[in-house]
Design a protein around this motif. Structure first.
Motif, PDB file in Angstrom:
ATOM      1  N   UNK A   1       3.121   9.843  -8.580  1.00 59.83           N
ATOM      2  CA  UNK A   1       3.643  11.170  -9.077  1.00 59.83           C
ATOM      3  C   UNK A   1       4.734  12.739  -8.973  1.00 59.83           C
ATOM      4  N   UNK A   2       4.772  12.618 -10.184  1.00 64.08           N
ATOM      5  CA  UNK A   2       6.444  13.628  -9.219  1.00 64.08           C
ATOM      6  C   UNK A   2       5.995  14.934  -9.856  1.00 64.08           C
ATOM      7  N   UNK A   3       5.720  16.505  -9.258  1.00 66.72           N
ATOM      8  CA  UNK A   3       5.143  17.534  -9.441  1.00 66.72           C
ATOM      9  C   UNK A   3       5.756  18.512  -9.354  1.00 66.72           C
ATOM     10  N   UNK A   4       6.043  19.202 -10.884  1.00 66.54           N
ATOM     11  CA  UNK A   4       7.624  20.045 -10.684  1.00 66.54           C
ATOM     12  C   UNK A   4       6.673  20.796 -10.439  1.00 66.54           C
ATOM     13  N   UNK A   5       7.681  22.428  -9.748  1.00 61.20           N
ATOM     14  CA  UNK A   5       6.843  23.947 -10.522  1.00 61.20           C
ATOM     15  C   UNK A   5       7.782  24.131 -11.907  1.00 61.20           C
TER      16      UNK A   5
ATOM     17  N   UNK B   1       0.697  -1.248   0.250  1.00 63.33           N
ATOM     18  CA  UNK B   1      -0.143  -0.136   0.283  1.00 63.33           C
ATOM     19  C   UNK B   1       0.557   1.786  -0.068  1.00 63.33           C
ATOM     20  N   UNK B   2       2.049   0.906   0.150  1.00 62.25           N
ATOM     21  CA  UNK B   2       2.834   2.100  -0.215  1.00 62.25           C
ATOM     22  C   UNK B   2       3.668   2.790  -0.947  1.00 62.25           C
ATOM     23  N   UNK B   3       3.482   3.804  -1.668  1.00 65.33           N
ATOM     24  CA  UNK B   3       4.064   4.398  -2.215  1.00 65.33           C
ATOM     25  C   UNK B   3       4.665   5.615  -2.370  1.00 65.33           C
ATOM     26  N   UNK B   4       5.352   6.770  -3.508  1.00 61.44           N
ATOM     27  CA  UNK B   4       6.327   7.400  -3.165  1.00 61.44           C
ATOM     28  C   UNK B   4       5.238   8.591  -4.057  1.00 61.44           C
ATOM     29  N   UNK B   5       5.623   9.717  -4.332  1.00 68.53           N
ATOM     30  CA  UNK B   5       5.301  10.915  -4.346  1.00 68.53           C
ATOM     31  C   UNK B   5       6.235  11.724  -4.510  1.00 68.53           C
ATOM     32  N   UNK B   6       6.411  12.692  -5.407  1.00 74.81           N
ATOM     33  CA  UNK B   6       8.021  14.102  -5.530  1.00 74.81           C
ATOM     34  C   UNK B   6       7.291  15.287  -5.673  1.00 74.81           C
ATOM     35  N   UNK B   7       8.117  16.226  -4.915  1.00 74.46           N
ATOM     36  CA  UNK B   7       6.887  17.487  -6.018  1.00 74.46           C
ATOM     37  C   UNK B   7       8.979  18.215  -6.020  1.00 74.46           C
TER      38      UNK B   7
ATOM     39  N   UNK C   1       1.973  24.875 -12.183  1.00 71.78           N
ATOM     40  CA  UNK C   1       2.956  23.181 -11.205  1.00 71.78           C
ATOM     41  C   UNK C   1       2.501  22.507 -12.961  1.00 71.78           C
ATOM     42  N   UNK C   2       3.742  21.068 -13.037  1.00 70.39           N
ATOM     43  CA  UNK C   2       3.589  20.249 -14.517  1.00 70.39           C
ATOM     44  C   UNK C   2       3.978  19.148 -13.136  1.00 70.39           C
ATOM     45  N   UNK C   3       2.342  18.113 -14.170  1.00 74.88           N
ATOM     46  CA  UNK C   3       2.469  16.850 -13.504  1.00 74.88           C
ATOM     47  C   UNK C   3       3.098  15.632 -14.595  1.00 74.88           C
ATOM     48  N   UNK C   4       3.999  14.892 -13.479  1.00 74.70           N
ATOM     49  CA  UNK C   4       3.815  13.519 -14.056  1.00 74.70           C
ATOM     50  C   UNK C   4       3.436  12.303 -13.338  1.00 74.70           C
ATOM     51  N   UNK C   5       2.686  11.634 -14.129  1.00 77.29           N
ATOM     52  CA  UNK C   5       2.675  10.367 -13.742  1.00 77.29           C
ATOM     53  C   UNK C   5       2.652   9.134 -13.356  1.00 77.29           C
TER      54      UNK C   5
END
Length: 386
Positions: free
Chosen positions: A155-159, A107-113, A190-194
Motif C-alpha cells: 500500500x501507499x499511505x499518504x497523510x 514473500x517480500x513486498x513493499x509499503x510506502x508512507x 490519512x488516505x490509503x491506496x491499495x
C-alpha cells in the motif's frame, strides 16, 4: 547559526516480510536479494525524491521542491512499486537457485508512507540528517493498522497534509480514508491506496507503444537532464507550455490523475489540437493520438519515449506510427512542420532544464546498497546444515 526550517515531502519505502525472510533463509543470497530490490525501488523514486538514508529494511527519501505535481508524485511512488514487481517476477523467472532465500523472495513486498511538513538539516555523526516533528511523524506512521483494513498487501499511505500539498481530491481518485492515533502527536488523517489492484491494472494494461522498428518517422534529441525532469516538462501542462509554442494547454483528466484517457487541448490562435493519451508508462514513454483541427484529418499516433543517455542525460525519441497509405501525404506534411517546431522548442527546453538541477543545498546522498547478483549467478543448495 540555527538551521533553517524547510518544507519538504517525506516518503519511506519499507520492505514487508523482511524480518521473517532474514530469520529463515541463507544470509548470503538474502542480503543480495534485499539490496537488489531496494536498489530498484530507490532508483524508481528519484527524482523527485532524494535518498536521505537507509534504515535497515527501509529507505527514507525526501524532496524540498517548492511545488510537486500531485499526479507526478503518485506516479513516482506507484512507478517504483511497479518496477519492484517487474524485477521480482524477472528474478524469479531467471533464478535457478533452490535455496530457501531464492524460493522465499516472493514473500517480500513493499509499503510506502508519504507526508508533507517541515524539517531542518543538522549534523549528526559526521553527516547531515533530517530532523523535526514531521520527520518523526512519517516514521511513526510505519506502525499502523492498515493491514486490518486491506490485509497484508502492499500500500501507499499518504497523510492528509501530503494530499493537500499535492492538490489532490482523494475521494475523486478513489483513496480510502484512514485514521491513526500517534501518541504525543494525536489523531492523524490519512488516505490509503491499495497497491495490489493498482499493480494488477498496470500489468494487464494493453500497451500501445510505437517502437523504433515500427515507426514511420523518428525525431531524436539528447537533453542533459534526468529522465524524470524531462518527463515533467513533456507531460505536465504548466511545464509543457513554458517551452512549447502553444497559446494554452488545457488538461482534461477526469479525476485529476494523469494517464491513459487524459486529453490535452493545445490552443494555437483560433485552432486547437487535441492529444488523447493512449498508453502511459512513466517515465519510460507515453503514446498519444493527435487530432488536428482540419476536416477529415487522420489521427496521428506518436510515442514519446525517454531513454537513458550517457552521464545522466536523457535521449528523447518522438516516434510517429505508420499511417495508412491514403494518409501518407498528409502525415508527411504534418510531420515536416512538427519537426521544425519541435527542433526550435527543444532549444528552449534545454535552456530550462540543462544544468539547472537541485544542487548545492541538497544533502549528499548515501551510496546505494549494491547487489552482486549472486542469487542469479551462483546458485546454492539448501541442506540440513543451512
Amino acid at each position: 547559526m540555527l538551521p533553517k526550517a524547510e518544507s519538504a515531502y517525506f516518503a519511506i519505502a519499507d520492505i514487508s516480510g523482511y524480518t521473517n525472510f532474514l530469520a529463515a533463509v541463507e544470509l548470503d543470497h538474502a542480503q543480495d536479494i534485499i539490496a537488489d530490490f531496494m536498489d530498484t525501488v530507490v532508483k524508481g523514486l528519484r527524482p523527485p525524491f532524494r535518498l536521505a538514508k537507509f534504515e535497515g529494511d527501509a529507505a527514507f527519501v525526501y524532496t524540498t521542491a517548492e511545488k510537486v505535481d500531485g499526479s507526478l508524485l503518485q506516479d513516482a511512488i506507484e512507478g517504483a512499486y511497479f518496477k519492484f514487481r517487474r524485477r521480482l517476477r524477472n528474478v524469479q523467472q531467471a533464478s535457478t537457485c533452490e535455496c530457501r532465500a531464492c524460493v522465499a523472495m516472493g514473500d517480500l513486498d513493499f509499503k510506502f508512507v508519504v507526508h508533507h511538513g517541515e524539517m531542518v538539516k543538522q549534523k549528526m555523526g559526521g553527516r547531515e540528517e533530517l530532523a523535526g516533528r514531521d520527520v518523526i511523524l512519517v516514521h511513526r506512521l510505519l506502525k499502523n493498522t492498515v493491514s486490518e483494513k486491506i490485509g497484508g498487501r502492499a500500500y501507499a499511505l499518504y497523510s492528509d497534509a501530503a494530499i493537500r500539498a499535492m492538490g489532490v481530491d482523494p475521494v475523486a481518485q478513489g483513496f480510502i480514508a484512514h485514521h491513526e492515533t500517534i501518541d504525543v502527536i494525536g489523531d492523524v488523517t490519512l488516505w490509503l491506496r491499495d497497491l495490489e489492484p493498482a499493480w494488477q491494472r498496470e500489468d494487464e494494461q494493453i500497451r500501445m507503444e510505437v517502437t523504433r522498428e515500427d515507426a514511420y518517422a523518428i525525431l531524436e534529441f539528447d537533453i542533459a537532464a534526468p529522465q524524470q525532469t524531462v518527463w515533467e516538462y513533456l507531460s505536465v501542462p504548466g511545464q509543457w507550455r513554458r517551452w512549447w509554442d502553444a497559446d494554452d494547454i488545457v488538461e482534461e483528466s477526469g479525476k485529476g490523475r494523469r494517464g491513459a484517457g487524459t486529453k490535452n487541448h493545445c490552443a494555437h490562435g483560433d485552432h486547437t489540437n487535441i492529444e488523447e493519451t493512449l498508453d502511459w508508462r512513466p517515465v519510460d514513454y507515453y503514446t498519444v493520438g493527435i487530432t488536428l483541427p482540419i476536416p477529415g484529418a487522420p489521427k496521428i499516433v506518436m510515442t514519446r519515449a525517454l531513454l537513458d543517455g550517457p552521464n545522466g542525460t536523457t535521449h528523447l525519441e518522438l516516434r510517429i506510427a505508420k499511417p495508412k497509405p491514403k494518409d501518407r501525404a498528409f502525415v508527411d506534411g504534418a510531420a515536416g512542420k512538427f519537426a521544425e517546431r519541435m527542433t526550435q522548442a527543444i532549444v528552449r527546453l534545454r535552456s530550462m532544464v540543462e544544468g539547472n538541477q537541485a544542487g548545492s543545498e541538497a544533502m549528499e546522498e548515501p551510496p546505494l546498497k549494491l547487489s552482486t547478483g549472486r542469487f542469479l549467478a551462483e546458485p546454492v543448495k539448501s541442506d540440513a546444515r543451512s
